[in-house]
Structures are given as structure tokens and as C-alpha cells.
Design an enzyme around this catalytic site. Structure first.
Site, PDB file in Angstrom:
ATOM      1  N   GLU A 164      40.961  39.753  40.690  1.00 54.96           N
ATOM      2  CA  GLU A 164      40.124  40.959  40.643  1.00 54.96           C
ATOM      3  C   GLU A 164      40.143  41.428  39.205  1.00 54.96           C
ATOM      4  O   GLU A 164      41.183  41.845  38.700  1.00 54.96           O
ATOM      5  CB  GLU A 164      40.702  42.057  41.546  1.00 54.96           C
ATOM      6  CG  GLU A 164      40.870  41.681  43.011  1.00 54.96           C
ATOM      7  CD  GLU A 164      39.549  41.577  43.755  1.00 54.96           C
ATOM      8  OE1 GLU A 164      38.509  41.970  43.191  1.00 54.96           O
ATOM      9  OE2 GLU A 164      39.559  41.074  44.882  1.00 54.96           O
TER      10      GLU A 164
ATOM     11  N   CYS B  46      38.425  50.308  38.309  1.00 52.58           N
ATOM     12  CA  CYS B  46      37.648  49.055  38.301  1.00 52.58           C
ATOM     13  C   CYS B  46      36.261  49.274  38.860  1.00 52.58           C
ATOM     14  O   CYS B  46      35.341  48.538  38.533  1.00 52.58           O
ATOM     15  CB  CYS B  46      38.388  47.995  39.103  1.00 52.58           C
ATOM     16  SG  CYS B  46      38.882  48.564  40.730  1.00 52.58           S
TER      17      CYS B  46
END
Ligand code: NAP
Length: 520
Positions: A260, A299
Site C-alpha cells: 500500500e 494516504c
């Protein structure tokens, strides 16, 4: 409030480990004072891996899903019981506001509780079936069905600094429920919070011995010890992700790796949204929050804002108005609604990043430099106020589509108005975790999804009916997938039971239907 210096402990092979050398320092982001030191020196990583594989793994695999769910429930409760203290600790040591600290901690306990609930609904079984199965031969007796079983190794989790509680807990929830023991490494800069969470969990006795080990500091030779039945799940920068996924032993063993990484998330305003509508208000509120929550160190934060060409001035004016109300500083100061960046390196990167974007766009709000924080000493602290830029040519905006500034920074990009065109421009970001589109025009939405559905892991659709309901695009619900293609790492987490797939082997079972049924 003065914070005292602390040496953080790892927790390996059933006991705490405090290093005696090779320390990295953790600084208070508001004062720059050294508040803790971290090192993994002296840890025997081979012993840690063996402990997970030989003690934690068998203990977890002996439990049914429902029993593992009880472990997660107890973990969620143990952390929730200390919620107030953990929030204070997070504010005091990571420079984030109370709201941001709650977001992190409630994300952690909520995800653990969610997976505990799922486990209960799966029940007392060791095997997770995938589909109903099919007859394979001429008679119904020869039958094939797919099933998931836990991998036999250990899951190593390497986490980013921005969610010190949620980050480790969401990965642990999926791994432990799947039946794989965990070795978890937090990012050093915010590890004080993670270390305290782990201390609480260990004291609670919620987890079976060996099911969860914790490494503060460097991973040493840990990753080189991973083999075919192990897993590496990483969250962090694309550069580190590339380095880790390229390790020769992971490649040669086909070790499962989930990454990720960076993401140039987009918000897109469709041409049908009038400035006196609820969808317009939702768009502005969401973009403002997704720029400034956690000081933009998320994020899922919005980095690019696509608006129809004729609306760019209007959006710029409304957004700069909202950003002007953002007060950056020490989270214990009552006027403050946005905290500090986590480290000096993050601050330096944000300053350099805005300079890079400014080669392709004009700065229309903020200055992209360090600022003094409200309630903090002048000249001290990693404070950075929001920056809005505006590009004149969305298609040729260079770094705006390539460089993630991990702070409260976003760029306005005017486009012609078509759903296809918006999708194509969003795609210049190379793969995103989430894109939010704001429209009530289903034809426009359909044309966006046709072209752009493949470039983001998640599509958040803001509309009139969503206005009173929507929490914005930043929330990673455990029910929905988190992860994205390309630059975002190509990984997938969460998404109900889908997130367990990383930690389990899917096996095609073939045989007598009656025998297969006994496994259920
Ligand atoms: P980072 O510098 O890549 O660090 C991430 C983690 O990797 C930290 O725990 C770090 O440990 C560790 N690490 C670094 N080098 C390593 C190595 N050679 N071997 C083993 N571990 C290593 O990223 P960051 O600055 O913490 O996080 C910011 C980035 O994360 C941003 O780019 C953001 O987009 C991304 N992010 C993505 C998501 C997502 O879900 N996609 C979520 C959050 C953040 P140390 O701290 O000890 O160096």
C-alpha cells in the site's frame, strides 16, 4: 506539557526486549525535543520467526474462526478501555489534534470489532469456502469446491507513520482472523503510540502466545528469512515498497507481498453541480477535510481537484475561504484545528514538494514554507500551513500527476467537463487509492466509471442524497477494499473477507461430494 525521554520496547518470543545500542531518536513534532529512542539491536530475528511459526501459528490454526474472533473482540475492548489515555498520548507525541487522534484510535478498535463480528457470523469452522462448488464428472458425486486455509508461515507487517494505531490493528485483524501469526513493525517516528497499544494488548492477555510480536526499530535480517508460506504486508512510500518487494528471497519463493503506497487521489466536480446545491457544499466540505485532516498526512487525502473550466475561480474562492480558517499549531492550543507534520524530514519533503509542483502550477493559497504554530515556541516545530495550487493546463501539469506531497497540499485542475475526459485526466496519476466524484447526473457518472473505474481502488460518489450521510472519501471502511493499482502499490486490504485472502491459500478440493461436505 513536558514529555520525558523513553526507550521503546519491542515484544518478541513472549517477552519485552529493550535494546542497549544503535538508537534512532523520536522528536516531539511541536517542540523538536527528543522524547524517545528506538532500536531493535540484540533481537535474534531467526528466533522471532521460529517463535511465530512454531508457537503462534499452531495456536491460531487450532482455533476456529469464531474463537479467533473472540481474540479480536478482546483486543478491541482492551484498546477502547484505554481510549482517553491513548488519545492524549497521540496528541502529546505525534503532534496531531484530538480529532485526528480519535480518528486513528477509533479506526483501530472499529476494524478489530468489525472483524470480530464477521468471525462470529462464520462460526466454528477452520475452513472458509469460496463458492458453492460444481459437479466435475458425469455424476454429481465427483465434486469440486474451492476453500481457503491459513498459510503455514508468519505475516510480517511494516507500517507507515501516519496511523500508529489503525495501521497495525487493521493488518493484525485480518491476519489473526485468517489464522496467521504476526510480526509487526511500526514506523519509528510515531512508534510511541503503537508501543503503548501493544503494551496494553499484551497486558490484557487477549492474544495467544506467539500470535503477535512487535519490533521497534530496524527489521535487521527479518525480511531475508521469509519463505513460501510467509507474507509481507507493507504500507509506506512507493520507494520503500519497491525496495522490499524486490528482495531476492521474496521473489524466488513467490512470498505473498502486499504493498500500500503513494497515491495522488483526486476529487472531481461534475458540471451539473450548482453552487447553491447540497452537493456543492458536500464537495467543498469533503475537499477541505481531505486536505487538512491529519495535516494532509493521509494516504487517502485529496491531492488533485478537477473542476469544470468555467467553475475554477468559484471553487478557488470557496476553498481558500475554508482553508483560511485552518489554524496550524500545537494541538493543546484551543484555537488549533490542524496539527504539525510528524517529522523534520516530512516538513522538508513538503517544502521541497510544493516547490516541485510550483513548476507546473501557481500557488494560490499559502506559501509552502515552514510556519510558526499557534501555541508553540517561535522557530520550533514541524508546522506547515495548507497550500492550494492551480494549474492552467490539466493535461500537461507534470509533477502534479507524479509527485505526492504528504501534507495539506492540493492542486486545482480545470477540465472541459466530460466524464470521459475527467477520467482520463485522473488516470494521469498512475493509479489511486480513492477518487471522489461529485454529481447527480447518472449519465455523466456512467461515462466516468466506464473510463476511470479501473484507475482507483475505490470510487466515492458524492451526491445530493449523500450530503447528510457521507463521511467523505478518506475513511477506509473495513467493509470496502483499501488499496489501488499502479502507483498506489497494486495491493488490496480489508473489503470484508477479501482482506483475508492474502493470509490464506485458496485450494481447489476435488473428490466425493459427501466427503467434502464433512469439511464444512
Ligand atoms: P516509508 O519511509 O516508506 O516507511 C514506511 C515503513 O517502512 C516504516 O515502518 C519504515 O520504518 C519502514 N522501512 C523503511 N525502509 C525500510 C527497509 N529498508 N526495510 C524495512 N522497513 C523499512 O514511508 P513513511 O514516510 O512512513 O510513510 C509515508 C508514505 O506512506 C506516504 O508516501 C504515503 O502515501 C504512504 N502511505 C500509504 C498508505 C496506503 O494505505 N496506501 C497508508 C499510509 C501511508 P522506519 O520508520 O523505522 O524507517
Amino acid at each position: 506539557m513536558k514529555t520525558t525521554m523513553k526507550t521503546l520496547s519491542s515484544h518478541v518470543c513472549g517477552k519485552p526486549h529493550e535494546a542497549e545500542s544503535d538508537f534512532a531518536e523520536i522528536h516531539d513534532p511541536c517542540t523538536e525535543e527528543v522524547i524517545a529512542r528506538v532500536s531493535s539491536a540484540g533481537i535474534d530475528f531467526a528466533a522471532v520467526v521460529a517463535y511465530a511459526r512454531e508457537v503462534g501459528g499452531p495456536a491460531l490454526r487450532a482455533m476456529t474462526f469464531a474463537e479467533r474472533g473472540k481474540v479480536l473482540k478482546a483486543m478491541s475492548k482492551a484498546l477502547h478501555d484505554q481510549r482517553k489515555d491513548l488519545i492524549e498520548l497521540s496528541m502529546r507525541t505525534t503532534g496531531c489534534t484530538r480529532k485526528d487522534a480519535k480518528f486513528d484510535l477509533d479506526g483501530a478498535t472499529g476494524t478489530l470489532a468489525y472483524y470480530a463480528g464477521l468471525a462470529k457470523s462464520i462460526g466454528d469452522t477452520h475452513v472458509l469456502f469460496d463458492g458453492e462448488g460444481d459437479a466435475l464428472g458425469r455424476t454429481a458425486r465427483f465434486f469440486g469446491r474451492h476453500a481457503y486455509v491459513p498459510k503455514g508461515g508468519v505475516a510480517v507487517h511494516v507500517n507507515a507513520f501516519n496511523f500508529p494505531a489503525w495501521g497495525f490493528a487493521e493488518k493484525a485483524a485480518q491476519s489473526l482472523l485468517a489464522g496467521m501469526p504476526v510480526i509487526s513493525k511500526p514506523a519509528t517516528s510515531t512508534a510511541i503510540v503503537t508501543e503503548r497499544c501493544v503494551e496494553i494488548l499484551v497486558e490484557s492477555g487477549a492474544m495467544p502466545d506467539g500470535a503477535f510480536q512487535f519490533i521497534c526499530g530496524s527489521t535487521g535480517d527479518l525480511l531475508s528469512l521469509l519463505g513460501p508460506q510467509d507474507v509481507l504486508a507493507f504500507t509506506g512510500s512507493a520507494d520503500t515498497g519497491l525496495k522490499l518487494r524486490s528482495l531476492p528471497n521474496l521473489l524466488s519463493n513467490s512470498t505473498a507481498v502486499n504493498i500500500e503506497a503513494d497515491s495522488l487521489n483526486a476529487a472531481v466536480l461534475a458540471p451539473d453541480v450548482d453552487s447553491d446545491s447540497e452537493t456543492w457544499e458536500l464537495f467543498l466540505k469533503d475537499v477541505h477535510r481531505e486536505m487538512t485532516q491529519k495535516s494532509g498526512q493521509k494516504c487517502t487525502a485529496v491531492r488533485r481537484i478537477f473542476v469544470p473550466k468555467g467553475r475554477a475561480d468559484e471553487v478557488q474562492e470557496a476553498l481558500t475561504g475554508l482553508l483560511a480558517g485552518t489554524v496550524t499549531g500545537n494541538p493543546f492550543d484551543e484555537s488549533v484545528n490542524m496539527g504539525a507534520l510528524a517529522t523534520k524530514r516530512q516538513l522538508d519533503d513538503a517544502v521541497a514538494g510544493v516547490a516541485k509542483l510550483a513548476n507546473h502550477a501557481d500557488v494560490v493559497h499559502g506559501n509552502g514554507e515552514r510556519v510558526d504554530g499557534a501555541g508553540a515556541d517561535a522557530g520550533k516545530g514541524y508546522f506547515f500551513a495548507p497550500v492550494l495550487l492551480r494549474a492552467s493546463d490539466a493535461r500537461n501539469a507534470g509533477a502534479v500527476h507524479e509527485h505526492e506531497v504528504f501534507g495539506p497540499v492540493a492542486t486545482l485542475l480545470p477540465y472541459d467537463g466530460g466524464g470521459d475526459e475527467a477520467a482520463e485526466l485522473v488516470g494521469l496519476g498512475g493509479g489511486m487509492l480513492v477518487t471522489s466524484v461529485y454529481t447527480n447526473d447518472t449519465d455523466w457518472l456512467a461515462s466516468y466509471v466506464r473510463t476511470g473505474g479501473c484507475t482507483s481502488g475505490r470510487l466515492y460518489i458524492g451526491s445530493e442524497k449523500m450530503a447528510p450521510l457521507g463521511p467523505g472519501s478518506g475513511l477506509a471502511f473495513p467493509q470496502s477494499l483499501h488499496g489501488g493499482p499502479g502507483r498506489a502499490g497494486g495491493g488490496e486490504e480489508l473489503g470484508e473477507l477479501r482482506g483475508l485472502g492474502l493470509y490464506m491459500q485458496r485450494v481447489a478440493l476435488q473428490g466425493d461430494r459427501k466427503v467434502l461436505e464433512t469439511l464444512a
